[in-house]
Design an enzyme around this catalytic site. Structure first.
Site: not given
Length: 220
Positions: A32, A36, A67
C-alpha cells in the site's frame, strides 16, 4: 472461507531503506503506497517518480492510495506507471465514473476512497464501475491513528449494497488496523486491510502479517 488480504502501508516503513523494507513484507498481498500532496491532506509523502521506482523493485503489486487534489488529472498516470490498483478519493474527483473507467483502461483496478464522514449512499449507483471501495477508518493524512468504530455501520451498508447488487467488488479499510480491530472490520464486510505500524512496528513483519490474518478469522 474468504481470503483476507493484508496490504502493509509503507507510510510506516523506513524510507531510507525502502527496498529492504519491501522485502520484509513479501508474504503480504500487496504494497500500500500512500501518496499525499500537503493539500488534500496536511502531509507530504512521495510522488509519481518514486512510485515508478518502487514498482521496479517491489516483490508485490502496488496498491496506490492517492490522497491528493486533482485526482482526475493524476490518477491515470499512476496506472500507466504500473500500479495494480489505484485509489482516488471521492472528495477529490470531479468525474469519478469517467476516472474509474480511465484507470481500468490503463490496466489498473479502479478504487475509490471515502473519508470517515463521507456517506456511501451518494455513490451506490456507481459501485459497478469500481473494483474496490476503500472506507477510511481514520482521517487520511497520518499513520498511527486509532480505529474509528463509527465507520463500521458504513462498511456494513456498503457490503449489503454490494451483495444486493451482485457486484464483484471488495471493501478495503485503512487506519488503525491491529489484531484487536481487524475482526470487527472483517465482520462488517471488509476483506482487504491496510496495516502500517502494526506490521512495520513489529520485529518480524511476516509474523505480524500472519497474526493479522489469523485475528481476522477468530471466532468466525
Amino acid at each position: 472461507m474468504t481470503h483476507l488480504r493484508i496490504n502493509p502501508s509503507i507510510l510506516s516503513a523506513d524510507f531510507v531503506n525502502l527496498e529492504a523494507e519491501l522485502q520484509r513484507i513479501s508474504s503480504a498481498d500487496a504494497v500500500h503506497v500512500d501518496v499525499m500532496d500537503n493539500h488534500f491532506v496536511p502531509n507530504l509523502t512521495l510522488g509519481l517518480p518514486v512510485v515508478r521506482r518502487i514498482q521496479q523493485v517491489s516483490p508485490l503489486p502496488l496498491d496506490v492510495h492517492l490522497m491528493i487534489e486533482d485526482a482526475d488529472r493524476w490518477a491515470p498516470q499512476y496506472a500507466e506507471a504500473g500500479a495494480a490498483s489505484v485509489t482516488f478519493h471521492a472528495e477529490a474527483a470531479t468525474a469519478p465514473v469517467k476516472l474509474a473507467r480511465e484507470l481500468r483502461d490503463a490496466g489498473a483496478k479502479a478504487a475509490m476512497a471515502l473519508r470517515p464522514a463521507t456517506p456511501v449512499e451518494p455513490y451506490l449507483d456507481m459501485l459497478g464501475e469500481l473494483d474496490m471501495l476503500l472506507v477510511m477508518t481514520v482521517e487520511p493524512g497520518f499513520g498511527g491513528q486509532s480505529f474509528l468504530d463509527l465507520t463500521l455501520p458504513k462498511i456494513r451498508r456498503a457490503a449489503s449494497a454490494i451483495e444486493g447488487a451482485g457486484l464483484d467488488l471488495v471493501i478495503q479499510v485503512d487506519g488503525g488496523i491491529t489484531e484487536e480491530t481487524i475482526l470487527r472490520a472483517a465482520e462488517a464486510g471488509a476483506t482487504v486491510f491496510v496495516a502500517g505500524s502494526s506490521v512495520y512496528g513489529a520485529d518480524d513483519a511476516a509474523s505480524a502479517i500472519t497474526a493479522l490474518r489469523t485475528a481476522g478469522f477468530r471466532d468466525a
